[in-house]
Scaffold this motif. Structure first.
Motif, PDB file in Angstrom:
ATOM      1  N   GLU A   1       0.825  -1.213   0.000  1.00 48.38           N
ATOM      2  CA  GLU A   1       0.000   0.000   0.000  1.00 48.38           C
ATOM      3  C   GLU A   1       0.860   1.265   0.000  1.00 48.38           C
ATOM      4  O   GLU A   1       0.464   2.290  -0.568  1.00 48.38           O
ATOM      5  CB  GLU A   1      -0.938  -0.015   1.203  1.00 48.38           C
ATOM      6  CG  GLU A   1      -2.063  -1.033   1.068  1.00 48.38           C
ATOM      7  CD  GLU A   1      -3.007  -1.047   2.255  1.00 48.38           C
ATOM      8  OE1 GLU A   1      -4.154  -1.504   2.101  1.00 48.38           O
ATOM      9  OE2 GLU A   1      -2.595  -0.610   3.357  1.00 48.38           O
ATOM     10  N   ALA A   2       2.041   1.184   0.612  1.00 48.11           N
ATOM     11  CA  ALA A   2       2.934   2.348   0.631  1.00 48.11           C
ATOM     12  C   ALA A   2       3.459   2.680  -0.760  1.00 48.11           C
ATOM     13  O   ALA A   2       3.818   3.832  -1.030  1.00 48.11           O
ATOM     14  CB  ALA A   2       4.108   2.084   1.572  1.00 48.11           C
ATOM     15  N   VAL A   3       3.458   1.705  -1.660  1.00 50.77           N
ATOM     16  CA  VAL A   3       3.936   1.923  -3.028  1.00 50.77           C
ATOM     17  C   VAL A   3       2.812   2.377  -3.951  1.00 50.77           C
ATOM     18  O   VAL A   3       2.974   3.316  -4.735  1.00 50.77           O
ATOM     19  CB  VAL A   3       4.598   0.644  -3.577  1.00 50.77           C
ATOM     20  CG1 VAL A   3       4.934   0.794  -5.063  1.00 50.77           C
ATOM     21  CG2 VAL A   3       5.852   0.311  -2.784  1.00 50.77           C
ATOM     22  N   ILE A   4       1.648   1.715  -3.862  1.00 47.52           N
ATOM     23  CA  ILE A   4       0.581   2.018  -4.832  1.00 47.52           C
ATOM     24  C   ILE A   4      -0.439   3.027  -4.299  1.00 47.52           C
ATOM     25  O   ILE A   4      -1.310   3.478  -5.046  1.00 47.52           O
ATOM     26  CB  ILE A   4      -0.132   0.739  -5.301  1.00 47.52           C
ATOM     27  CG1 ILE A   4      -0.846   0.028  -4.143  1.00 47.52           C
ATOM     28  CG2 ILE A   4       0.866  -0.207  -5.962  1.00 47.52           C
ATOM     29  CD1 ILE A   4      -1.662  -1.181  -4.586  1.00 47.52           C
ATOM     30  N   HIS A   5      -0.359   3.340  -2.998  1.00 44.44           N
ATOM     31  CA  HIS A   5      -1.185   4.386  -2.391  1.00 44.44           C
ATOM     32  C   HIS A   5      -2.676   4.128  -2.555  1.00 44.44           C
ATOM     33  O   HIS A   5      -3.462   5.049  -2.804  1.00 44.44           O
ATOM     34  CB  HIS A   5      -0.817   5.766  -2.965  1.00 44.44           C
ATOM     35  CG  HIS A   5       0.631   6.097  -2.841  1.00 44.44           C
ATOM     36  ND1 HIS A   5       1.266   6.281  -1.630  1.00 44.44           N
ATOM     37  CD2 HIS A   5       1.592   6.237  -3.792  1.00 44.44           C
ATOM     38  CE1 HIS A   5       2.533   6.547  -1.828  1.00 44.44           C
ATOM     39  NE2 HIS A   5       2.762   6.519  -3.123  1.00 44.44           N
ATOM     40  N   ARG A   6      -3.047   2.877  -2.433  1.00 40.97           N
ATOM     41  CA  ARG A   6      -4.471   2.530  -2.369  1.00 40.97           C
ATOM     42  C   ARG A   6      -4.647   1.222  -1.618  1.00 40.97           C
ATOM     43  O   ARG A   6      -3.685   0.512  -1.325  1.00 40.97           O
ATOM     44  CB  ARG A   6      -5.106   2.457  -3.763  1.00 40.97           C
ATOM     45  CG  ARG A   6      -4.567   1.407  -4.712  1.00 40.97           C
ATOM     46  CD  ARG A   6      -5.161   1.644  -6.090  1.00 40.97           C
ATOM     47  NE  ARG A   6      -4.756   0.672  -7.091  1.00 40.97           N
ATOM     48  CZ  ARG A   6      -5.550  -0.296  -7.558  1.00 40.97           C
ATOM     49  NH1 ARG A   6      -6.781  -0.438  -7.091  1.00 40.97           N
ATOM     50  NH2 ARG A   6      -5.120  -1.114  -8.506  1.00 40.97           N
ATOM     51  N   ARG A   7      -5.891   0.922  -1.323  1.00 38.98           N
ATOM     52  CA  ARG A   7      -6.219  -0.219  -0.462  1.00 38.98           C
ATOM     53  C   ARG A   7      -5.860  -1.540  -1.127  1.00 38.98           C
ATOM     54  O   ARG A   7      -6.029  -1.733  -2.326  1.00 38.98           O
ATOM     55  CB  ARG A   7      -7.715  -0.188  -0.139  1.00 38.98           C
ATOM     56  CG  ARG A   7      -8.224  -1.392   0.656  1.00 38.98           C
ATOM     57  CD  ARG A   7      -9.679  -1.195   1.031  1.00 38.98           C
ATOM     58  NE  ARG A   7     -10.241  -2.396   1.622  1.00 38.98           N
ATOM     59  CZ  ARG A   7     -11.027  -3.259   0.988  1.00 38.98           C
ATOM     60  NH1 ARG A   7     -11.333  -3.034  -0.287  1.00 38.98           N
ATOM     61  NH2 ARG A   7     -11.500  -4.328   1.593  1.00 38.98           N
ATOM     62  N   VAL A   8      -5.372  -2.465  -0.308  1.00 36.05           N
ATOM     63  CA  VAL A   8      -5.108  -3.836  -0.728  1.00 36.05           C
ATOM     64  C   VAL A   8      -5.916  -4.773   0.165  1.00 36.05           C
ATOM     65  O   VAL A   8      -5.940  -4.616   1.392  1.00 36.05           O
ATOM     66  CB  VAL A   8      -3.602  -4.165  -0.622  1.00 36.05           C
ATOM     67  CG1 VAL A   8      -3.346  -5.652  -0.849  1.00 36.05           C
ATOM     68  CG2 VAL A   8      -2.804  -3.321  -1.597  1.00 36.05           C
ATOM     69  N   ILE A   9      -6.598  -5.727  -0.438  1.00 30.99           N
ATOM     70  CA  ILE A   9      -7.377  -6.709   0.329  1.00 30.99           C
ATOM     71  C   ILE A   9      -6.432  -7.799   0.835  1.00 30.99           C
ATOM     72  O   ILE A   9      -5.566  -8.266   0.107  1.00 30.99           O
ATOM     73  CB  ILE A   9      -8.489  -7.320  -0.545  1.00 30.99           C
ATOM     74  CG1 ILE A   9      -9.499  -6.240  -0.961  1.00 30.99           C
ATOM     75  CG2 ILE A   9      -9.210  -8.451   0.197  1.00 30.99           C
ATOM     76  CD1 ILE A   9     -10.529  -6.723  -1.963  1.00 30.99           C
ATOM     77  N   ASP A  10      -6.632  -8.215   2.088  1.00 32.10           N
ATOM     78  CA  ASP A  10      -5.714  -9.178   2.704  1.00 32.10           C
ATOM     79  C   ASP A  10      -6.462 -10.274   3.457  1.00 32.10           C
ATOM     80  O   ASP A  10      -6.028 -10.719   4.508  1.00 32.10           O
ATOM     81  CB  ASP A  10      -4.768  -8.442   3.668  1.00 32.10           C
ATOM     82  CG  ASP A  10      -3.644  -9.322   4.165  1.00 32.10           C
ATOM     83  OD1 ASP A  10      -3.314 -10.293   3.475  1.00 32.10           O
ATOM     84  OD2 ASP A  10      -3.131  -9.056   5.265  1.00 32.10           O
ATOM     85  N   GLU A  11      -7.611 -10.700   2.941  1.00 32.88           N
ATOM     86  CA  GLU A  11      -8.372 -11.728   3.654  1.00 32.88           C
ATOM     87  C   GLU A  11      -8.729 -12.913   2.764  1.00 32.88           C
ATOM     88  O   GLU A  11      -9.596 -13.704   3.095  1.00 32.88           O
ATOM     89  CB  GLU A  11      -9.686 -11.147   4.222  1.00 32.88           C
ATOM     90  CG  GLU A  11      -9.506  -9.994   5.195  1.00 32.88           C
ATOM     91  CD  GLU A  11      -9.476  -8.639   4.516  1.00 32.88           C
ATOM     92  OE1 GLU A  11      -9.992  -8.525   3.398  1.00 32.88           O
ATOM     93  OE2 GLU A  11      -8.913  -7.704   5.110  1.00 32.88           O
ATOM     94  N   LEU A  12      -8.051 -13.079   1.622  1.00 32.77           N
ATOM     95  CA  LEU A  12      -8.467 -14.077   0.630  1.00 32.77           C
ATOM     96  C   LEU A  12      -7.454 -15.221   0.537  1.00 32.77           C
ATOM     97  O   LEU A  12      -6.896 -15.477  -0.516  1.00 32.77           O
ATOM     98  CB  LEU A  12      -8.638 -13.413  -0.743  1.00 32.77           C
ATOM     99  CG  LEU A  12      -9.630 -12.251  -0.800  1.00 32.77           C
ATOM    100  CD1 LEU A  12      -9.647 -11.638  -2.188  1.00 32.77           C
ATOM    101  CD2 LEU A  12     -11.029 -12.726  -0.409  1.00 32.77           C
ATOM    102  N   HIS A  13      -7.227 -15.926   1.640  1.00 30.95           N
ATOM    103  CA  HIS A  13      -6.184 -16.946   1.670  1.00 30.95           C
ATOM    104  C   HIS A  13      -6.701 -18.357   1.434  1.00 30.95           C
ATOM    105  O   HIS A  13      -5.918 -19.315   1.442  1.00 30.95           O
ATOM    106  CB  HIS A  13      -5.448 -16.909   3.013  1.00 30.95           C
ATOM    107  CG  HIS A  13      -4.819 -15.584   3.309  1.00 30.95           C
ATOM    108  ND1 HIS A  13      -4.409 -15.208   4.574  1.00 30.95           N
ATOM    109  CD2 HIS A  13      -4.525 -14.526   2.495  1.00 30.95           C
ATOM    110  CE1 HIS A  13      -3.893 -13.995   4.536  1.00 30.95           C
ATOM    111  NE2 HIS A  13      -3.962 -13.564   3.285  1.00 30.95           N
ATOM    112  N   HIS A  14      -8.034 -18.536   1.231  1.00 32.90           N
ATOM    113  CA  HIS A  14      -8.595 -19.872   1.072  1.00 32.90           C
ATOM    114  C   HIS A  14      -9.651 -19.863  -0.044  1.00 32.90           C
ATOM    115  O   HIS A  14     -10.271 -18.837  -0.312  1.00 32.90           O
ATOM    116  CB  HIS A  14      -9.250 -20.356   2.369  1.00 32.90           C
ATOM    117  CG  HIS A  14      -8.343 -20.318   3.556  1.00 32.90           C
ATOM    118  ND1 HIS A  14      -7.394 -21.274   3.800  1.00 32.90           N
ATOM    119  CD2 HIS A  14      -8.229 -19.415   4.560  1.00 32.90           C
ATOM    120  CE1 HIS A  14      -6.737 -20.967   4.904  1.00 32.90           C
ATOM    121  NE2 HIS A  14      -7.223 -19.843   5.390  1.00 32.90           N
TER     122      HIS A  14
END
Length: 340
Positions: A201-214
């Motif tokens: 997020e520090a590079v692209i300056h927008r939200r990243v989803i982090d709950e899709l591991h399954h």
């Protein structure tokens, strides 16, 4: 088949094996991969056979240049290029939409996307450049077992099944790369690793989803490690959560006559009077050392079948601790000490 262990001055021989459609294990900063010519469907099928890997589990494509990625994918976005500039070479894998028929469905698991990785290991980058083709790169282990962090781990699992192993010593990160899906509107982390959500997020300056591991049983995963049991030794692993009392663990072990494995931080180990049947292994002092050591120590227990139970220290899923806990939860099949 005789499996050769090759050094840095023998990369030409390893590249020749790749061009002939043979399998070669290669080092990265995370774990050892199992390489085959990604453009040779017959060679790729050998990877699934050698690992005993389900055919709907897609393979990461490992490259030695951005130009090699551009040959197969649709236009790279500005976000993707900024992430490439920041994290490649390194332990970030990115999923992109492919050009029509760019890669075999055997590589992609039948999807119209593929995951690409540019590892931070010069031996492997030289291997790919000399071979002249991208290589598929799943972990070089029997499917479902802890990933290999040394050439010896690879030899244990795959000797006689692959042509060669490029030996560059132990890996430094110890858990697989972060997998980031860039083929969707909101970038999504499908597998946590050393490159974190905050880093991205520090590079692209927008939200990243982090709950899709399954994914569900009938879904095709976009990335490795999302569907099937992974990283598991023969013994049952139990996670000891941060709020658990290790004195209770020691008491449980003392009440059982069989030997029991313990993997914990140094301060935990020093704070407990362990019973004689506890075999205690250090995970170092923090999440970084724990991630480096996790797979190697789990593998070591497989050399001692008398151990049927392993208690392993859980930590808060912050930074690389998220990757550590992701792998530990899969190793344990979500089993925790308080469930005993």
């Amino acid at each position: 088949m005789k499996t050769l262990i090759l050094k840095a001055n023998e990369i030409d021989q390893a590249a020749a094996f790749i061009r002939k459609g043979e399998l070669v294990s290669f080092p990265t900063e995370t774990v050892y991969g199992l390489g085959a010519d990604a453009t040779n469907e017959a060679a790729v099928k050998k990877v699934y056979k050698a690992k005993g890997r389900p055919s709907d589990n897609p393979l990461i494509v490992t490259v030695s240049s951005v130009e090699m990625v551009e040959k197969y994918v649709q236009k790279l976005s500005s976000d993707a290029r900024n992430l490439i500039k920041t994290f490649w070479p390194g332990s970030l894998t990115m999923i992109f939409k492919l050009k029509p028929d760019a890669l075999s469905k055997t590589v992609t698991g039948g999807l119209d996307t593929a995951a690409f990785r540019f590892p931070n290991n010069q031996m492997t980058l030289d291997l790919i450049t000399k071979a002249g083709v991208p290589i598929v790169g799943p972990s070089a282990n029997t499917s479902g077992k802890p990933s290999p962090t040394t050439a010896q781990h690879v030899y244990h699992d795959l000797k006689g099944k692959i042509a060669a192993i490029l030996d560059d010593g132990p890996t430094t990160v110890g858990v697989e790369s972060t997998v980031l899906d860039m083929s969707v509107e909101t970038p999504s982390i499908l597998r946590p690793g050393a490159v974190t959500k905050d880093d991205i997020e520090a590079v692209i300056h927008r939200r990243v989803i982090d709950e899709l591991h399954h994914v569900g049983a009938k879904q095709t995963p976009k990335a490795p490690g999302m569907k099937y049991k992974h990283y598991a030794p023969d013994a049952q692993v139990y996670i000891v959560d941060p709020d658990s009392d290790w004195h209770d663990v020691a008491q449980w072990i003392a009440q059982h006559p069989q030997p029991v494995g313990v993997m914990a931080f140094d301060d935990t180990i020093k704070s407990i009077e362990w019973p004689d049947n506890a075999h205690v292994i250090s995970l170092g002092n923090d999440a970084t050392t724990a991630a480096q050591d996790l797979f190697a120590e789990l593998r070591d227990f497989d050399n001692h079948p008398e151990y049927k139970t392993i208690f392993t220290q859980g930590i808060d899923p912050v930074g690389i601790g998220e990757a550590y806990m992701n792998r530990l939860n899969k190793s344990a099949g979500q089993m925790h000490f308080k469930q005993l």
